[in-house]
Design a protein around this motif. Structure first.
Motif, mmCIF file in Angstrom:
data_model
loop_
_atom_site.group_PDB
_atom_site.id
_atom_site.type_symbol
_atom_site.label_atom_id
_atom_site.label_comp_id
_atom_site.label_asym_id
_atom_site.label_seq_id
_atom_site.Cartn_x
_atom_site.Cartn_y
_atom_site.Cartn_z
ATOM 1 N N ASN A 20 0.833 -1.200 0.000
ATOM 2 C CA ASN A 20 0.000 0.000 0.000
ATOM 3 C C ASN A 20 0.870 1.253 0.000
ATOM 4 O OD1 ASN A 20 -1.414 2.269 1.756
ATOM 5 N ND2 ASN A 20 -3.001 1.144 0.638
ATOM 6 N N HIS A 21 1.832 1.310 0.916
ATOM 7 C CA HIS A 21 2.729 2.469 0.940
ATOM 8 C C HIS A 21 4.043 2.152 1.622
ATOM 9 C CE1 HIS A 21 0.532 2.936 4.827
ATOM 10 N NE2 HIS A 21 1.694 3.363 5.275
ATOM 11 N N ILE A 22 4.981 3.044 1.391
ATOM 12 C CA ILE A 22 6.264 3.010 2.078
ATOM 13 C C ILE A 22 6.325 4.288 2.903
ATOM 14 C CG2 ILE A 22 8.770 3.089 1.737
ATOM 15 C CD1 ILE A 22 8.183 1.469 -0.887
ATOM 16 N N GLY A 23 6.593 4.151 4.199
ATOM 17 C CA GLY A 23 6.635 5.304 5.097
ATOM 18 C C GLY A 23 8.070 5.756 5.299
ATOM 19 N N ILE A 24 8.301 7.060 5.131
ATOM 20 C CA ILE A 24 9.643 7.620 5.251
ATOM 21 C C ILE A 24 9.617 8.720 6.316
ATOM 22 C CG2 ILE A 24 11.466 8.869 4.022
ATOM 23 C CD1 ILE A 24 10.491 7.433 1.469
#
Ligand code: CO
Length: 132
Positions: A6-10
């Motif tokens: 779904n997403h990559i968190g940075i």
């Protein structure tokens, strides 16, 4: 069942400082910002194909993201895997002896239900389950 990333968190210290890199240099589709009070972060969202990149800026020194940046510096924080049934996913993982940070789903950005797997169980890569 896990269906996609779904997403990559940075983790970033400042959205204002980091947004131009993704929006103006890489020219990714910027979908705006959102505050997630429960996690004490402000989130900037970019869409790349079917996957999002989420920049996470702490809104308080107590935020888990503030602590992460203090220890490790800015950079990749977590990967979020999308599931069609988060409650079932948590039940299945716990049955396998997997340790969860969240034993039941809580509210994430965009009205998603999310739960984090404990990094001790996921080879140190912080992994989020999410259902949208
Ligand atoms: Co996330």
């Amino acid at each position: 069942m896990i269906t996609q990333i779904n997403h990559i968190g940075i983790a970033v210290s400042s959205l204002d400082a980091r947004i131009p890199w993704y929006r103006d240099v890489l020219k990714l589709e910027f979908q705006g910002t959102e505050e997630v009070t429960e996690q004490q972060v402000r989130v900037a969202i970019f869409q790349v194909g079917g996957v999002k990149i989420e920049l996470l800026e702490p809104t308080s020194p107590d935020s888990p993201i503030a602590k992460f940046i203090e220890k490790k510096g800015e950079g990749m924080h977590h990967i979020a895997l999308q599931t069609d049934d988060i409650v079932q996913e948590i039940t299945d993982l716990k049955a396998e002896g997997i340790r969860m940070i969240d034993e039941s789903p809580r509210d994430g950005a965009h009205d998603a239900k999310i739960a984090f797997i404990h990094p001790k169980s996921s080879g140190k890569t912080l992994t989020e389950l999410c259902q949208i």
